[in-house]
Motif scaffolding. Structure first.
Motif: not given
Lengths: 380, 380
Positions: A3-8, A10-11, A165, A210, A246, B6-7, B10-14, B165
């Motif tokens: 399991v992996t997390k990805f958070a960024i 808004e850009i 986070r 990702f 970025t 770009f928005a 948050e993702i939790i994957f797996g 958004r």
């Protein structure tokens, strides 16, 4: 895959995007903004420009600029006191990594109280932070994207990694025209910092599809555009470096870094050396150390550096690292540790400190302090 | 490059990531969740599983499942009334595009009142929505990533695009094990939907380096893994399709789509056709229509489909489109419009409707309703 997390955040990205600041701040509830920046950005006129944008939209602006290039714990506490006294409600960070890291530290104290050292390490921030908008003025630190804030504990002479986070801002406004007032030296130092973020996070133990993808994008864009950005200062090349920084920020924020950054933090905490100067010195040596644990990935980086090659994976990786070292030499930056440290007699405590840095956890190869010492000696 | 936004959530994957649901819901303030899903997911056991996860953590769960495969306006209103009556505080959407789009519609009405048709078009949602967590059960719609909700206006027989958004959820939990209970037909239909998202957003007028990169990743992963995912159902291949769908979602959510989706919405609104059946039919024809306005990019897609080729850009693009059509044929899906529509006598009103769809705005080539009619005739 685990399991992996990805958070960024808004850009908003592009030439002139900074003009979106005031409506965005208002959307986050801003009536009085704490603007965190530094003397360099004042001199270049950006601070007045930002103040003007906020005031035009009738948002009050309180300004804090007591931020060193490696921001200190007491500066964070001072900024947090100002935030509270001024009854500000949104924090805007404008700058390279230092003002933005300081802004994150200020937000942490504003939302959680205590001392900034209470939050050293991963996931120590428990209560919400004030809304944050960051405007990066360099294409390197990635702090506007990331879950990291690096603050110097003056007493212990340590750069603390605070990772949460909660430190990802609500919004990052990335306007490549900011880069036009930077020196070539700073563009190189920032670009190499972004390159190191990309490489270390690409081979990190916590990399995911990702993040790997973003890391490779950053590597390619920096290799393709650094030369032109430095020699012609074309806005088009600078824009590509902004995209790279970025992307590298998205990658390392979610995948973590490695012992190159552990050492850079240790060196920066002890000797107050500019962060961007450390990577051209250490990165090739660190890559060589990590090679046995990440041969395929190092070869992939080699292919990005050298173009398509018909040769075995191990040798492609080696050749890529050598070519990277030569690239750094050709950029005119120092590639020897002796040029930035006063003495090599303190490498042991430096490396014992570095091995405990949070970035060591995700390094692809296990490393003892004595491994780090050998890396420093090789780079001396 | 113009200013671009770009928005993403948050993702939790797996594999197994769904187990993070309850603490995440709690972090968003959940005491009573409205869970939106459908009969298919009940049957597969996922609804009970999710309810169990929430209840174990002592979060109440109110369940709403009156959602058709093209969700209707009155279903959204019914769900919003339930949200209010039950005094729920967080919305969890579990499913393919339909339950998640319905959940977004429910959140819109819960936060803003009125009728769902009041929000048709771009940026019409002015007040905050309840916190949203989505758990996609297909690798296709990308609705768990996106700013889009597609709801059928029953009276007008139109699929409305609601774009804001605010429709990006707080969190998307993507667990590829969900795909293991799906039929091969659904895996193909979803994968082709994701592929269409990637292609249309890649050539969109609003594409940016941030989205193009995700689109290409999605294209590559779908081409590399679709065959194996369908024939072996290996979790590893399904996981790759999930990554692809997520990447395609990041891309189209921020870059927009094109006339392929305008037509798909129009067809789906009028004839209640399953969305994923439309793209294998229309996509190659739409790509051929758009070719003059996006030759380089179509050639890039051609290279992904065919591998490295020594031939001129235009011909590479053409060959790629032809190979894509053949790929769809080999997957056993219908590639003729006559197989899914009862008559071709209503193409004019269908195309006049489609040309007004928001997706038409970002199509790379200007299109009149008569161009769309020619596309439909070619695909008939």
């Amino acid at each position: 895959m685990l399991v992996t997390k990805f958070a960024i955040p808004e850009i908003i990205f592009g030439k002139g995007s900074v003009k979106h600041l005031a409506p965005c701040a208002r959307r986050l509830g801003a009536r009085r903004v704490l603007l965190v920046s530094d003397a360099g950005l004042e001199k270049a006129g950006w601070v007045d420009m930002i103040k003007g944008l906020l005031e035009e939209d009738r948002i009050d602006c309180v300004y804090f600029s007591n931020v060193d290039s490696n921001p200190r714990d007491h500066q964070v506490h001072e900024g947090a006191a100002l935030y509270k006294d001024a009854q500000a409600d949104v924090i805007v960070g404008l700058g390279g990594g230092s003002p933005i890291d300081a802004a994150k530290g200020i937000a942490t104290i504003a939302g959680n109280g205590g001392q900034i050292r209470d939050y050293e390490g991963a996931n120590k921030i428990m209560r919400p932070l004030p809304p944050m908008i960051f405007i990066p003025s360099t294409a390197g630190s990635g702090s506007d994207m990331s879950q990291y804030s690096i603050i110097t504990d003056v007493e212990r002479q340590v750069k603390m990694s605070i990772i949460s986070r909660s430190l990802v801002p609500n919004l990052s406004i990335i306007d490549p025209t900011m880069l036009t007032t930077k020196t070539s030296e700073l563009i190189i130092a920032s670009g190499v910092d972004a390159f190191a973020h990309a490489v270390e996070s690409y081979v990190s133990r916590a990399a995911s599809p990702f993040t790997e993808h973003q890391a490779l994008l950053a590597i390619r864009l920096i290799l393709d555009n650094m030369g032109e950005a430095v020699s012609t200062r074309s806005l088009q090349a600078l824009e590509q470096l902004s995209i790279a920084s970025t992307a590298a920020g998205m990658s390392f924020s979610n995948a973590g870094l490695g012992i190159g950054h552990s050492l850079a933090h240790s060196v920066g905490g002890r000797y107050d050396v500019l962060h961007g100067l450390v990577h051209p010195i250490l990165l090739p040596v660190v890559m060589r150390f990590n090679l046995p644990a990440a041969k395929e990935k190092m070869a992939r980086i080699g292919r990005e550096i050298l173009g398509p090659q018909v040769c075995p994976v191990g040798s492609l990786a080696e050749k890529g690292i050598e070519a990277l070292h030569e690239l750094f030499v050709s950029l005119g930056v120092t590639t020897r540790l002796r040029d930035i440290l006063p003495t090599n007699s303190e490498l042991e405590p430096l490396c014992r400190m570095a091995v405990r840095d949070t970035c060591t956890v995700t390094n692809p190869r296990d490393a003892h302090w004595s491994d780090l010492a050998r890396i420093c000696e090789e780079a001396w």
